[in-house]
Design an enzyme around this catalytic site. Structure first.
Site, PDB file in Angstrom:
ATOM      1  N   LYS A  11       0.831  -1.213   0.000  1.00 20.59           N
ATOM      2  CA  LYS A  11       0.000   0.000   0.000  1.00 20.59           C
ATOM      3  C   LYS A  11       0.858   1.253   0.000  1.00 20.59           C
ATOM      4  O   LYS A  11       2.018   1.258   0.454  1.00 20.59           O
ATOM      5  CB  LYS A  11      -0.963   0.036   1.188  1.00 20.59           C
ATOM      6  CG  LYS A  11      -0.298   0.082   2.575  1.00 20.59           C
ATOM      7  CD  LYS A  11      -0.015   1.496   3.080  1.00 20.59           C
ATOM      8  CE  LYS A  11       0.771   1.502   4.388  1.00 20.59           C
ATOM      9  NZ  LYS A  11       1.806   2.480   4.454  1.00 20.59           N
ATOM     10  N   ASP A 145      -2.610  -1.636   9.749  1.00 21.82           N
ATOM     11  CA  ASP A 145      -2.783  -1.657   8.284  1.00 21.82           C
ATOM     12  C   ASP A 145      -3.356  -2.974   7.764  1.00 21.82           C
ATOM     13  O   ASP A 145      -3.495  -3.148   6.553  1.00 21.82           O
ATOM     14  CB  ASP A 145      -1.428  -1.430   7.591  1.00 21.82           C
ATOM     15  CG  ASP A 145      -0.839  -0.061   7.899  1.00 21.82           C
ATOM     16  OD1 ASP A 145      -1.611   0.863   8.204  1.00 21.82           O
ATOM     17  OD2 ASP A 145       0.389   0.070   7.829  1.00 21.82           O
TER      18      ASP A 145
HETATM   19  O1  C5P Z   1      -0.236  -1.201  14.330  1.00 21.44           O
HETATM   20  P1  C5P Z   1       1.175  -1.484  13.899  1.00 21.44           P
HETATM   21  O2  C5P Z   1       1.776  -2.642  14.634  1.00 21.44           O
HETATM   22  O3  C5P Z   1       1.337  -1.577  12.426  1.00 21.44           O
HETATM   23  O4  C5P Z   1       2.005  -0.198  14.340  1.00 21.44           O
HETATM   24  C1  C5P Z   1       3.391  -0.200  14.422  1.00 21.44           C
HETATM   25  C2  C5P Z   1       3.860   0.957  15.268  1.00 21.44           C
HETATM   26  O5  C5P Z   1       3.652   2.200  14.577  1.00 21.44           O
HETATM   27  C3  C5P Z   1       3.140   1.132  16.593  1.00 21.44           C
HETATM   28  O6  C5P Z   1       3.731   0.362  17.610  1.00 21.44           O
HETATM   29  C4  C5P Z   1       3.277   2.624  16.859  1.00 21.44           C
HETATM   30  O7  C5P Z   1       4.559   2.913  17.377  1.00 21.44           O
HETATM   31  C5  C5P Z   1       3.244   3.224  15.451  1.00 21.44           C
HETATM   32  N1  C5P Z   1       1.891   3.696  15.074  1.00 21.44           N
HETATM   33  C6  C5P Z   1       1.359   4.824  15.666  1.00 21.44           C
HETATM   34  N2  C5P Z   1       0.119   5.268  15.298  1.00 21.44           N
HETATM   35  C7  C5P Z   1      -0.587   4.600  14.351  1.00 21.44           C
HETATM   36  C8  C5P Z   1      -0.063   3.456  13.726  1.00 21.44           C
HETATM   37  C9  C5P Z   1       1.192   3.023  14.113  1.00 21.44           C
HETATM   38  O8  C5P Z   1       2.000   5.454  16.521  1.00 21.44           O
HETATM   39  N3  C5P Z   1      -1.790   5.065  14.015  1.00 21.44           N
END
Ligand code: C5P
Length: 329
Positions: A11, A145
């Site tokens: 993406k 995501d």
């Molecule tokens: O949700 P995911 O594991 O993909 O997110 C990875 C990291 O990215 C999270 O631990 C956080 O530090 C950061 N993040 C964030 N805000 C979001 C998405 C991700 O701070 N909306």
């Protein structure tokens, strides 16, 4: 049937508006996701216990244990699958085999894509028959995501990115050139860099950012299907943070624009840069020139939007017999 294979796209974020950090460490955001034609393939098959094998682009950087995001997605799906009547099938282990083409920690949500593909394939392997909206609910608990990777297309993401609404737009195909960089940028580090830049008043003038808002100029550009307008409206609040951690990306973005891209943006948390071209021919010219300019590791031409995770193969080959492999005569 011994195995099932799903294909799943990378993406881009055509807009990524990031709010302040929340109490849980995440950031509220408004984003316009756009799935592009760079795919990983994920095969699931029955096994004694859950395990993962990764091959392809950057495979050695992907966790191969139970903390692998695809295995976490399989574990998260199990209770819902059993409630849906999958019974014994969902109790058994699963071998997940990932063939990577989406570079790892490159801002393209490759790990989330693999998680979405593993969920879709296990739903079928176990005969759980969960409808997509229910898969999307489970996906939202696995990563920000993952839900989008199931749906694909062009869609607005809210919350931490997991609340998805498809964007209404004509069926325009956009032609992109992706410039891959050496090395990775871990997403949490890029969000943390944005918080630091904002606290120092150095990011985007948003020392105390308010609620992130959808950009109306991008949405009207998407409705018009005019690539020039879309190119002008690309934006990413994480870009300043990615550039602070990887200043050489400035050169990459500038080179793409000089070479005729309609717009340039860091993909998600980077370090991949995405360039929009007017058509397939311009994309080819841009890809050739960019790779000759020495401002990236490699380039790829992709189109978007494309659908999210889809099942592409059932494997009926019988399980290999136990024992040492035999040489052919
Ligand atoms: O949700 P995911 O594991 O993909 O997110 C990875 C990291 O990215 C999270 O631990 C956080 O530090 C950061 N993040 C964030 N805000 C979001 C998405 C991700 O701070 N909306």
């Amino acid at each position: 049937m011994t195995g099932l294979t799903a294909r799943v796209p990378a993406k881009l974020n055509l807009q990524l508006a990031v709010g302040p950090p929340r109490a849980d460490g995440y950031h509220d955001l408004v984003t316009v996701f756009h799935a592009v034609s760079l795919f990983d393939e994920v095969t699931v098959s029955r096994a004694g216990r859950d395990a993962v094998t990764v091959t392809g682009e950057g495979a050695d950087l992907v966790p191969a244990g139970q903390d692998n995001l695809a295995l976490r997605a399989v574990a998260a799906l199990r209770p819902a699958a059993r409630r849906a009547g999958a019974g014994e099938a969902a109790r058994r282990g699963v071998r997940v085999t990932i063939v990577k083409r989406i570079p790892v920690a490159a801002g393209l949500a490759g790990g989330s894509a693999d998680a979405a593909a593993a969920m879709l394939a296990c739903n079928e392997l176990w005969g759980a028959g969960l409808p997509v909206p229910q898969l999307v609910k489970v996906a939202a608990t696995v990563g920000s995501d993952v839900a989008f990777a199931l749906l694909g297309g062009t869609a607005v993401g809210r919350g931490r990115g997991e609340r998805i609404t498809p964007a209404l737009a004509p069926a325009t195909a956009y032609h992109w050139v992706l410039a891959f960089a050496d090395g990775q940028l871990p997403t949490p580090e890029v969000y943390a860099a944005l918080d630091r830049l904002r606290a120092a008043g150095a990011a985007d003038g948003k020392a105390r950012p308010g609620r992130p808002e959808l950009d109306p100029s991008l949405m009207s550009a998407l409705r018009s299907g005019d690539a020039r307008l879309v190119g002008r409206a690309l934006s990413n609040d994480l870009q300043a943070a990615a550039l602070s951690l990887r200043p050489s990306l400035r050169k990459t973005l500038a080179a793409g624009l000089e070479l005729g891209a309609l717009g340039a943006v860091v993909a998600g948390s980077g370090p991949t840069c995405a360039f929009l071209a007017a058509n397939a021919e311009r994309a080819l010219e841009l890809a050739v020139s960019l790779s000759g300019a020495g401002v990236c590791r490699s380039v790829a031409r992709v189109t978007g939007p494309v659908p999210g995770a889809v099942l592409v193969r059932e494997d009926d080959t019988p399980e290999p017999p136990a024992g040492p492999p035999r040489c052919p005569p």
